[in-house]
Design a protein around this motif. Sequence first.
Motif, PDB file in Angstrom:
ATOM      1  N   PRO A 325      22.836   2.318 -21.333  1.00 61.46           N
ATOM      2  CA  PRO A 325      23.354   1.653 -22.543  1.00 61.46           C
ATOM      3  C   PRO A 325      22.260   1.073 -23.436  1.00 61.46           C
ATOM      4  CG  PRO A 325      24.637   1.024 -20.617  1.00 61.46           C
ATOM      5  CD  PRO A 325      23.446   1.769 -20.119  1.00 61.46           C
ATOM      6  N   ASN A 326      21.186   0.525 -22.841  1.00 61.06           N
ATOM      7  CA  ASN A 326      20.098  -0.039 -23.647  1.00 61.06           C
ATOM      8  C   ASN A 326      19.424   1.034 -24.492  1.00 61.06           C
ATOM      9  OD1 ASN A 326      20.438  -2.666 -22.626  1.00 61.06           O
ATOM     10  ND2 ASN A 326      19.152  -2.220 -20.852  1.00 61.06           N
ATOM     11  N   GLU A 327      19.184   2.180 -23.889  1.00 60.73           N
ATOM     12  CA  GLU A 327      18.547   3.276 -24.619  1.00 60.73           C
ATOM     13  C   GLU A 327      19.462   3.824 -25.710  1.00 60.73           C
ATOM     14  OE1 GLU A 327      16.536   7.646 -23.657  1.00 60.73           O
ATOM     15  OE2 GLU A 327      17.066   6.276 -22.037  1.00 60.73           O
ATOM     16  N   ILE A 328      20.751   3.933 -25.386  1.00 57.84           N
ATOM     17  CA  ILE A 328      21.715   4.427 -26.380  1.00 57.84           C
ATOM     18  C   ILE A 328      21.785   3.479 -27.570  1.00 57.84           C
ATOM     19  CG2 ILE A 328      24.154   4.920 -26.800  1.00 57.84           C
ATOM     20  CD1 ILE A 328      24.356   5.839 -23.892  1.00 57.84           C
ATOM     21  N   ARG A 343      27.790  -5.783 -33.397  1.00 58.20           N
ATOM     22  CA  ARG A 343      26.462  -5.847 -34.002  1.00 58.20           C
ATOM     23  C   ARG A 343      25.492  -4.916 -33.286  1.00 58.20           C
ATOM     24  NH1 ARG A 343      24.366 -11.813 -34.278  1.00 58.20           N
ATOM     25  NH2 ARG A 343      25.058 -11.744 -32.103  1.00 58.20           N
ATOM     26  N   PRO A 344      24.553  -4.315 -34.010  1.00 62.19           N
ATOM     27  CA  PRO A 344      23.571  -3.428 -33.375  1.00 62.19           C
ATOM     28  C   PRO A 344      22.669  -4.196 -32.421  1.00 62.19           C
ATOM     29  CG  PRO A 344      23.659  -3.086 -35.758  1.00 62.19           C
ATOM     30  CD  PRO A 344      24.445  -4.335 -35.472  1.00 62.19           C
ATOM     31  N   GLY A 345      22.038  -3.445 -31.513  1.00 61.33           N
ATOM     32  CA  GLY A 345      21.107  -4.052 -30.566  1.00 61.33           C
ATOM     33  C   GLY A 345      21.763  -4.435 -29.258  1.00 61.33           C
ATOM     34  N   GLN A 346      21.471  -5.623 -28.770  1.00 60.39           N
ATOM     35  CA  GLN A 346      21.962  -6.081 -27.483  1.00 60.39           C
ATOM     36  C   GLN A 346      23.488  -6.172 -27.410  1.00 60.39           C
ATOM     37  OE1 GLN A 346      20.207  -6.353 -24.781  1.00 60.39           O
ATOM     38  NE2 GLN A 346      22.015  -6.939 -23.579  1.00 60.39           N
ATOM     39  N   PRO A 347      24.188  -6.660 -28.464  1.00 61.48           N
ATOM     40  CA  PRO A 347      25.663  -6.667 -28.395  1.00 61.48           C
ATOM     41  C   PRO A 347      26.249  -5.271 -28.212  1.00 61.48           C
ATOM     42  CG  PRO A 347      24.911  -8.121 -30.138  1.00 61.48           C
ATOM     43  CD  PRO A 347      23.706  -7.373 -29.665  1.00 61.48           C
ATOM     44  N   THR A 348      25.645  -4.267 -28.857  1.00 59.38           N
ATOM     45  CA  THR A 348      26.118  -2.890 -28.683  1.00 59.38           C
ATOM     46  C   THR A 348      25.888  -2.412 -27.255  1.00 59.38           C
ATOM     47  OG1 THR A 348      25.674  -2.359 -31.001  1.00 59.38           O
ATOM     48  CG2 THR A 348      25.839  -0.515 -29.479  1.00 59.38           C
ATOM     49  N   ALA A 350      25.699  -4.281 -24.557  1.00 59.72           N
ATOM     50  CA  ALA A 350      26.651  -4.979 -23.679  1.00 59.72           C
ATOM     51  C   ALA A 350      28.043  -4.370 -23.796  1.00 59.72           C
ATOM     52  CB  ALA A 350      26.685  -6.465 -24.029  1.00 59.72           C
ATOM     53  N   TYR A 351      28.429  -3.997 -25.013  1.00 59.01           N
ATOM     54  CA  TYR A 351      29.753  -3.397 -25.224  1.00 59.01           C
ATOM     55  C   TYR A 351      29.843  -2.038 -24.527  1.00 59.01           C
ATOM     56  CZ  TYR A 351      33.705  -1.263 -27.647  1.00 59.01           C
ATOM     57  OH  TYR A 351      34.889  -0.620 -27.941  1.00 59.01           O
TER      58      TYR A 351
END
Length: 421
Positions: A325-328, A343-348, A350-351
Amino acid sequence: MFKIFVNSWRTKEIRSKILYTLMIFAIVRLGTLIALPGIDAASVIAARGATGMGTLYSVIAGGANSGWSLFAMGIGPYITASIIMQLLTIAIPKFEQLSKEGPEGRKKLQSYSRYLTVVLALIQGAGLTYTYQNMFLTDSPLVYVASVLCLVCGSTFVMWLAEQITAKGIGNGSSMIIFINIVSNLPQGIASMYYTISGSGAIGIAKVVAILVVLLIVLAFIVCVNSGERRLPVQYSSKMAGHKQMGGSNTTMPIKVNTAGVISIIFAISLLQFPQQIGNFIPDKGPTFTKIIEVLNMTHPVGACLYVLLILFFTYFYTSIVINPNEIAMNMKKNGGFIPGIRPGQPTSAYITRVVSRITLVGAICYAILAMVPVVLQWIFKINVGFGGTTLIIVVGVALDIVKALESQLLMRHYKGFLSE
């Protein structure tokens, strides 16, 4: 459905790949009919029938002749080596770094898997030779050494054949080898059904009909699970390139219900059969070790529970390797993409992690239920079902992969496959 096979056969390059794969199938099946040097094959077959040998693992590895043939261990050691290497990739930082170095790093890990396959084949071959030492026509150390060497060479050769299918044939080589071994054992399952009918009259017919109905339902369920996916909406913002506005497209990111597929089941079977392989080296197992092997059998309640737990574990384990997920989220952010409302980045990240975890749980439970079908049928009807949930999952999964591989080959040559119709 048959249109894609007709179009594939008409294309020379794809036809060559199909014929190449069929040739390797023939070699694999021929190898299971070649007896080890110095062994009395007839005695081993009689012993197998008397002791009920021929587990699901042996069917996956090489079929009914597993134990006395040249390809007795089949693809089994390679599967076990792959499990160990994937576990070491997480535990050892050097291996983890190699896995992130692209094709070159993966080639090194693949070479390590091959070396480990030879080591495991040597250990397992020695165990099989010790198990069947009373079946050899000559009690000679040279004969035993020749048997072990033949088993190691046979397993290594099957591994090489699997890699050749992946490189020059159709589909994944290891899956295709397992596929042909299972399909070749279906007549024995049908024969077992026939003997049940002929020996039990109306009751036997009712049992067989009930089993066939359950298997048809399982088959439909497998197709649904294999084709099921969650599609996450993704939007890409527009960018200015000079005086022109580029991008601004909407797309979806599909996540399969069970990304691991049949790999989790194969891994679970391999681990459950490991104590039995160790037992081949112990002449006098004793009541404790014998009880452990009995409890770990999938037909035992404890073994069945462990089987389900291992399927759940390996499903999550393999999915965590395939989906990052982090790479995606990072790649999505770099390309100006985002999931609506996130939101882009870490919230994405986590989702995506939350969605993948939930859908993987559903897929793992579905596959665990399907894998337990033959065990439950054996509990209820007291019939050893040679083909059930596990084998159907593997056969259907590989068959769908073959169709998709053929379709992708055809799409490259301007054909339209039936999956998109």
